[in-house]
Design a protein around this motif. Structure first.
Motif, PDB file in Angstrom:
ATOM      1  N   MET A   1       0.811  -1.207   0.000  1.00  0.00           N
ATOM      2  CA  MET A   1       0.000   0.000   0.000  1.00  0.00           C
ATOM      3  C   MET A   1       0.850   1.265   0.000  1.00  0.00           C
ATOM      4  O   MET A   1       0.510   2.257  -0.637  1.00  0.00           O
ATOM      5  CB  MET A   1      -0.930   0.017   1.208  1.00  0.00           C
ATOM      6  CG  MET A   1      -1.876   1.212   1.219  1.00  0.00           C
ATOM      7  SD  MET A   1      -2.824   1.376   2.744  1.00  0.00           S
ATOM      8  CE  MET A   1      -1.557   1.987   3.860  1.00  0.00           C
ATOM      9  N   LEU A   2       1.982   1.236   0.721  1.00  0.00           N
ATOM     10  CA  LEU A   2       2.823   2.437   0.790  1.00  0.00           C
ATOM     11  C   LEU A   2       3.369   2.825  -0.581  1.00  0.00           C
ATOM     12  O   LEU A   2       3.530   4.009  -0.874  1.00  0.00           O
ATOM     13  CB  LEU A   2       3.969   2.233   1.778  1.00  0.00           C
ATOM     14  CG  LEU A   2       3.607   2.270   3.266  1.00  0.00           C
ATOM     15  CD1 LEU A   2       4.864   2.157   4.109  1.00  0.00           C
ATOM     16  CD2 LEU A   2       2.839   3.539   3.612  1.00  0.00           C
ATOM     17  N   GLU A   3       3.649   1.819  -1.411  1.00  0.00           N
ATOM     18  CA  GLU A   3       4.128   2.129  -2.756  1.00  0.00           C
ATOM     19  C   GLU A   3       3.075   2.923  -3.534  1.00  0.00           C
ATOM     20  O   GLU A   3       3.400   3.884  -4.241  1.00  0.00           O
ATOM     21  CB  GLU A   3       4.470   0.839  -3.505  1.00  0.00           C
ATOM     22  CG  GLU A   3       5.714   0.130  -2.985  1.00  0.00           C
ATOM     23  CD  GLU A   3       5.406  -0.840  -1.855  1.00  0.00           C
ATOM     24  OE1 GLU A   3       6.285  -1.649  -1.521  1.00  0.00           O
ATOM     25  OE2 GLU A   3       4.293  -0.792  -1.304  1.00  0.00           O
ATOM     26  N   ILE A   4       1.805   2.510  -3.401  1.00  0.00           N
ATOM     27  CA  ILE A   4       0.731   3.220  -4.100  1.00  0.00           C
ATOM     28  C   ILE A   4       0.587   4.632  -3.547  1.00  0.00           C
ATOM     29  O   ILE A   4       0.407   5.594  -4.306  1.00  0.00           O
ATOM     30  CB  ILE A   4      -0.595   2.447  -3.969  1.00  0.00           C
ATOM     31  CG1 ILE A   4      -0.481   1.086  -4.640  1.00  0.00           C
ATOM     32  CG2 ILE A   4      -1.745   3.241  -4.583  1.00  0.00           C
ATOM     33  CD1 ILE A   4      -1.715   0.211  -4.497  1.00  0.00           C
ATOM     34  N   CYS A   5       0.685   4.784  -2.228  1.00  0.00           N
ATOM     35  CA  CYS A   5       0.591   6.108  -1.615  1.00  0.00           C
ATOM     36  C   CYS A   5       1.712   7.023  -2.095  1.00  0.00           C
ATOM     37  O   CYS A   5       1.491   8.207  -2.381  1.00  0.00           O
ATOM     38  CB  CYS A   5       0.630   5.993  -0.091  1.00  0.00           C
ATOM     39  SG  CYS A   5      -0.844   5.254   0.640  1.00  0.00           S
ATOM     40  N   CYS A   6       2.903   6.465  -2.197  1.00  0.00           N
ATOM     41  CA  CYS A   6       4.040   7.258  -2.664  1.00  0.00           C
ATOM     42  C   CYS A   6       3.833   7.667  -4.114  1.00  0.00           C
ATOM     43  O   CYS A   6       4.099   8.819  -4.498  1.00  0.00           O
ATOM     44  CB  CYS A   6       5.319   6.450  -2.506  1.00  0.00           C
ATOM     45  SG  CYS A   6       6.834   7.393  -2.797  1.00  0.00           S
ATOM     46  N   ARG A   7       3.309   6.740  -4.927  1.00  0.00           N
ATOM     47  CA  ARG A   7       3.077   7.072  -6.335  1.00  0.00           C
ATOM     48  C   ARG A   7       2.011   8.143  -6.491  1.00  0.00           C
ATOM     49  O   ARG A   7       2.160   9.071  -7.293  1.00  0.00           O
ATOM     50  CB  ARG A   7       2.638   5.801  -7.093  1.00  0.00           C
ATOM     51  CG  ARG A   7       2.622   6.006  -8.592  1.00  0.00           C
ATOM     52  CD  ARG A   7       4.036   6.010  -9.170  1.00  0.00           C
ATOM     53  NE  ARG A   7       4.136   6.857 -10.351  1.00  0.00           N
ATOM     54  CZ  ARG A   7       4.765   8.031 -10.377  1.00  0.00           C
ATOM     55  NH1 ARG A   7       5.340   8.527  -9.296  1.00  0.00           N
ATOM     56  NH2 ARG A   7       4.845   8.737 -11.479  1.00  0.00           N
ATOM     57  N   LEU A   8       0.921   8.033  -5.713  1.00  0.00           N
ATOM     58  CA  LEU A   8      -0.126   9.035  -5.807  1.00  0.00           C
ATOM     59  C   LEU A   8       0.380  10.393  -5.333  1.00  0.00           C
ATOM     60  O   LEU A   8       0.015  11.426  -5.910  1.00  0.00           O
ATOM     61  CB  LEU A   8      -1.355   8.618  -4.995  1.00  0.00           C
ATOM     62  CG  LEU A   8      -2.523   9.620  -5.004  1.00  0.00           C
ATOM     63  CD1 LEU A   8      -2.983   9.941  -6.421  1.00  0.00           C
ATOM     64  CD2 LEU A   8      -3.689   9.101  -4.158  1.00  0.00           C
TER      65      LEU A   8
END
Length: 246
Positions: free
Chosen positions: A1-8
């Motif tokens: 999930m953190l990867e998606i948050c960082c990308r967003l």
């Protein structure tokens, strides 16, 4: 999930700086989760034609942000709050608690009239999809700068290594992970994220194995040291994502 948050976080900064478009941002997000939907219960983005309690495709929120006109930079950052560590959040309490429960929140720390500072995206994985709740929060404390966070992270790593050495322990092997790629940032920001991401992963692994310690004293000392180091890594992730090129 953190990867998606960082990308967003990067995509929101890129949208506000005109470096990408909302269709491209949505397409990138869909490579990381099968679907993204948004709820806007506080009507922060003024999606008034829709029920604020129902979910809409993320492209509607991205389009609203992409087409906002502003005279000064609008900046977003990724915060990693935890119990007893608000990571710069300043309320309201319901937003703080939701962010702590999620373990992450993307927040606007420098806004404009249409996107005020404090606009927060709170993530919730739903199977292979992502649900985002946009909340109206108080403007957060200014994020640390990458240079300050780099110094603090190095100091925390050194202090933790010394504490573990005093307990007769070793820090463990460096985890084989790759941090997300930052867009619209300086190379130094990426280097900081790379280091912080590795430290955060190592701390989480170490905290998960605390129950294997022989004595309660050793377990407590090790856990306290790792939580302090994890907080420094979290602050470094915030610093690395919060100050893109403008």
């Amino acid at each position: 999930m953190l990867e998606i948050c960082c990308r967003l976080t990067c995509l929101l900064n890129d949208l506000c700086a005109g470096r990408t478009t909302d269709p491209h941002a949505e397409a990138e997000l869909l490579t990381m989760a099968t679907a993204h939907h948004v709820q806007d219960p506080d009507e922060v983005l003024s999606l008034s034609e829709h029920d604020p309690l129902s979910s809409v495709p993320i492209r509607m929120a991205l389009a609203r942000i992409a087409h906002v006109r502003h005279d000064s930079p609008v900046l977003w950052g990724l915060l990693l709050p935890a119990p007893g560590q608000l990571a710069g959040l300043r309320g309201p309490a319901s937003v703080n608690q939701s962010a702590i429960d999620a373990g992450a929140v993307i927040i606007c720390h420098q806004g404009c009239a249409a996107i005020p500072a404090g606009t927060a995206w709170i993530p919730q994985p739903v199977g292979s999809a992502m649900q985002w709740t946009i909340r109206r929060a108080a403007a957060p404390l200014p994020p640390p700068t990458p240079s300050d966070a780099t110094v603090l992270l190095r100091s925390a790593v050194t202090a933790t290594a010394a504490q573990l050495s005093d307990l007769g322990m070793v820090a463990g092997e460096r985890p084989e992970i790759t941090a997300p790629h930052l867009t619209g940032h300086r190379p130094a920001d990426q280097r900081l994220l790379d280091s912080a991401w590795t430290v955060l992963t190592a701390c989480d692994a170490g905290l998960a194995s605390t129950h294997h310690m022989i004595t309660a004293h050793s377990a407590h000392t090790r856990e306290a040291a790792l939580r302090t180091l994890r907080n420094a890594a979290s602050q470094a992730i915030t610093a690395a994502t919060s100050w893109p090129l403008t």
